[in-house]
Design a protein around this motif. Structure first.
Motif, mmCIF file in Angstrom:
data_model
loop_
_atom_site.group_PDB
_atom_site.id
_atom_site.type_symbol
_atom_site.label_atom_id
_atom_site.label_comp_id
_atom_site.label_asym_id
_atom_site.label_seq_id
_atom_site.Cartn_x
_atom_site.Cartn_y
_atom_site.Cartn_z
ATOM 1 N N ALA A 19 0.839 -1.201 0.000
ATOM 2 C CA ALA A 19 0.000 0.000 0.000
ATOM 3 C C ALA A 19 0.876 1.253 0.000
ATOM 4 C CB ALA A 19 -0.922 0.001 1.205
ATOM 5 N N VAL A 20 0.504 2.224 -0.816
ATOM 6 C CA VAL A 20 1.269 3.464 -0.909
ATOM 7 C C VAL A 20 0.487 4.667 -0.388
ATOM 8 C CG1 VAL A 20 2.718 2.669 -2.809
ATOM 9 C CG2 VAL A 20 0.568 3.824 -3.311
ATOM 10 N N ALA A 21 -0.806 4.499 -0.144
ATOM 11 C CA ALA A 21 -1.650 5.576 0.361
ATOM 12 C C ALA A 21 -2.976 4.967 0.795
ATOM 13 C CB ALA A 21 -1.881 6.632 -0.719
ATOM 14 N N ALA A 22 -3.803 5.805 1.421
ATOM 15 C CA ALA A 22 -5.148 5.371 1.802
ATOM 16 C C ALA A 22 -6.142 6.406 1.293
ATOM 17 C CB ALA A 22 -5.266 5.234 3.311
ATOM 18 N N ALA A 23 -7.214 5.931 0.696
ATOM 19 C CA ALA A 23 -8.285 6.819 0.236
ATOM 20 C C ALA A 23 -9.433 6.750 1.228
ATOM 21 C CB ALA A 23 -8.765 6.398 -1.149
ATOM 22 N N LEU A 24 -9.920 7.919 1.618
ATOM 23 C CA LEU A 24 -11.124 8.018 2.434
ATOM 24 C C LEU A 24 -12.254 8.394 1.501
ATOM 25 C CD1 LEU A 24 -9.772 10.004 5.500
ATOM 26 C CD2 LEU A 24 -10.290 7.572 5.371
ATOM 27 N N VAL A 25 -13.342 7.634 1.539
ATOM 28 C CA VAL A 25 -14.465 7.853 0.644
ATOM 29 C C VAL A 25 -15.723 8.004 1.493
ATOM 30 C CG1 VAL A 25 -15.769 6.924 -1.301
ATOM 31 C CG2 VAL A 25 -13.327 6.419 -1.089
ATOM 32 N N TRP A 26 -16.503 9.056 1.216
ATOM 33 C CA TRP A 26 -17.773 9.276 1.900
ATOM 34 C C TRP A 26 -18.778 9.793 0.886
ATOM 35 C CZ3 TRP A 26 -13.526 12.270 2.069
ATOM 36 C CH2 TRP A 26 -13.648 13.632 1.822
ATOM 37 N N ALA A 27 -20.025 9.938 1.299
ATOM 38 C CA ALA A 27 -21.090 10.332 0.373
ATOM 39 C C ALA A 27 -20.785 11.641 -0.342
ATOM 40 C CB ALA A 27 -22.420 10.426 1.111
ATOM 41 N N GLY A 28 -20.053 12.547 0.296
ATOM 42 C CA GLY A 28 -19.786 13.853 -0.299
ATOM 43 C C GLY A 28 -18.462 13.992 -1.010
ATOM 44 N N GLY A 29 -17.638 12.933 -1.033
ATOM 45 C CA GLY A 29 -16.357 13.082 -1.710
ATOM 46 C C GLY A 29 -15.357 11.997 -1.392
ATOM 47 N N GLN A 30 -14.108 12.318 -1.694
ATOM 48 C CA GLN A 30 -12.996 11.385 -1.501
ATOM 49 C C GLN A 30 -11.729 12.193 -1.293
ATOM 50 O OE1 GLN A 30 -12.627 8.243 -4.413
ATOM 51 N NE2 GLN A 30 -10.403 8.185 -4.197
ATOM 52 N N HIS A 31 -10.807 11.647 -0.495
ATOM 53 C CA HIS A 31 -9.514 12.291 -0.271
ATOM 54 C C HIS A 31 -8.468 11.197 -0.084
ATOM 55 C CE1 HIS A 31 -6.914 15.659 0.945
ATOM 56 N NE2 HIS A 31 -6.320 14.748 1.680
ATOM 57 N N THR A 32 -7.305 11.376 -0.698
ATOM 58 C CA THR A 32 -6.208 10.422 -0.557
ATOM 59 C C THR A 32 -5.215 10.950 0.472
ATOM 60 O OG1 THR A 32 -6.467 9.671 -2.822
ATOM 61 C CG2 THR A 32 -4.356 9.214 -1.772
ATOM 62 N N VAL A 33 -4.868 10.100 1.426
ATOM 63 C CA VAL A 33 -3.888 10.430 2.462
ATOM 64 C C VAL A 33 -2.598 9.715 2.093
ATOM 65 C CG1 VAL A 33 -3.367 10.349 4.928
ATOM 66 C CG2 VAL A 33 -5.747 10.595 4.162
ATOM 67 N N ARG A 34 -1.539 10.485 1.926
ATOM 68 C CA ARG A 34 -0.238 9.954 1.516
ATOM 69 C C ARG A 34 0.695 9.839 2.729
ATOM 70 N NH1 ARG A 34 -1.136 8.980 -3.381
ATOM 71 N NH2 ARG A 34 -2.240 10.417 -4.736
ATOM 72 N N PRO A 35 1.779 9.083 2.603
ATOM 73 C CA PRO A 35 2.706 8.916 3.727
ATOM 74 C C PRO A 35 3.260 10.237 4.239
ATOM 75 C CG PRO A 35 3.219 7.360 1.988
ATOM 76 C CD PRO A 35 2.183 8.298 1.438
ATOM 77 N N THR A 36 3.522 10.252 5.520
ATOM 78 C CA THR A 36 4.144 11.346 6.280
ATOM 79 C C THR A 36 3.258 12.570 6.471
ATOM 80 O OG1 THR A 36 5.273 12.506 4.449
ATOM 81 C CG2 THR A 36 6.453 10.652 5.472
ATOM 82 N N ALA A 37 2.084 12.633 5.878
ATOM 83 C CA ALA A 37 1.221 13.800 6.043
ATOM 84 C C ALA A 37 0.195 13.548 7.137
ATOM 85 C CB ALA A 37 0.506 14.121 4.738
ATOM 86 N N GLU A 38 -0.003 14.535 8.005
ATOM 87 C CA GLU A 38 -1.115 14.513 8.944
ATOM 88 C C GLU A 38 -2.174 15.446 8.372
ATOM 89 O OE1 GLU A 38 -0.061 15.203 13.019
ATOM 90 O OE2 GLU A 38 1.193 13.406 13.076
ATOM 91 N N VAL A 39 -3.379 14.938 8.202
ATOM 92 C CA VAL A 39 -4.440 15.662 7.512
ATOM 93 C C VAL A 39 -5.597 15.893 8.473
ATOM 94 C CG1 VAL A 39 -5.997 15.647 5.532
ATOM 95 C CG2 VAL A 39 -3.751 14.560 5.343
ATOM 96 N N LEU A 40 -5.985 17.171 8.628
ATOM 97 C CA LEU A 40 -7.108 17.508 9.496
ATOM 98 C C LEU A 40 -8.430 17.229 8.794
ATOM 99 C CD1 LEU A 40 -5.876 20.916 10.954
ATOM 100 C CD2 LEU A 40 -5.831 18.678 12.064
ATOM 101 N N VAL A 41 -9.414 16.776 9.585
ATOM 102 C CA VAL A 41 -10.757 16.496 9.094
ATOM 103 C C VAL A 41 -11.730 17.319 9.928
ATOM 104 C CG1 VAL A 41 -12.493 14.703 8.712
ATOM 105 C CG2 VAL A 41 -10.060 14.108 8.623
ATOM 106 N N GLY A 42 -12.633 18.043 9.255
ATOM 107 C CA GLY A 42 -13.627 18.823 9.995
ATOM 108 C C GLY A 42 -14.459 19.691 9.076
ATOM 109 N N ARG A 43 -15.200 20.615 9.674
ATOM 110 C CA ARG A 43 -16.073 21.519 8.920
ATOM 111 C C ARG A 43 -15.358 22.755 8.391
ATOM 112 N NH1 ARG A 43 -19.075 22.079 13.224
ATOM 113 N NH2 ARG A 43 -18.942 24.329 13.033
#
Length: 117
Positions: A19-43
């Motif tokens: 695996a080289v990344a993880a994709a988050l998928v939800w009803a409103g969209g999608q986002h790919t999280v790559r190594p070494t990045a911390e990604v905030l989730v919110g409104r």
């Protein structure tokens, strides 16, 4: 005459399981999280690359990161919680998120897909 070696070099970002990344998928969209990045989730679109348009999601609800071929989540002290496989995540603690429909940010269900090269 010998054939030239046409195999590409190994991917330096790949993990042992590939695996080289993880994709988050939800009803409103999608986002790919790559190594070494911390990604905030919110409104809050000014602070969060992953924006969930749901009033029960906090402005900065959680943080996700991809490391060692796995996705991890940390709740940032949200009101309505972050859940992994139905269990509420303790605020401030990193928790492994397995692939599949296992992550919930407030009431928003997200599916985790590991991306292969």
């Amino acid at each position: 005459m010998a054939q030239p070696n046409l195999v590409p070099p190994p991917n330096p970002y790949a993990t042992p399981d590939g695996a080289v990344a993880a994709a988050l998928v939800w009803a409103g969209g999608q986002h790919t999280v790559r190594p070494t990045a911390e990604v905030l989730v919110g409104r809050d679109p000014g602070r969060c690359p992953i924006v969930l348009q749901e009033p029960r999601v906090s402005a900065v609800h959680a943080t996700v990161r991809f490391e060692g071929g796995q996705l991890y989540v940390r709740d940032e002290g949200s009101n309505n919680g972050t859940h992994v496989q139905g269990q509420r995540v303790q605020a401030g603690a990193w928790v492994l998120v397995p692939a599949g429909p296992t992550l919930r940010i407030g009431p928003v269900e997200l599916t985790v897909r590991l991306e292969m090269p």
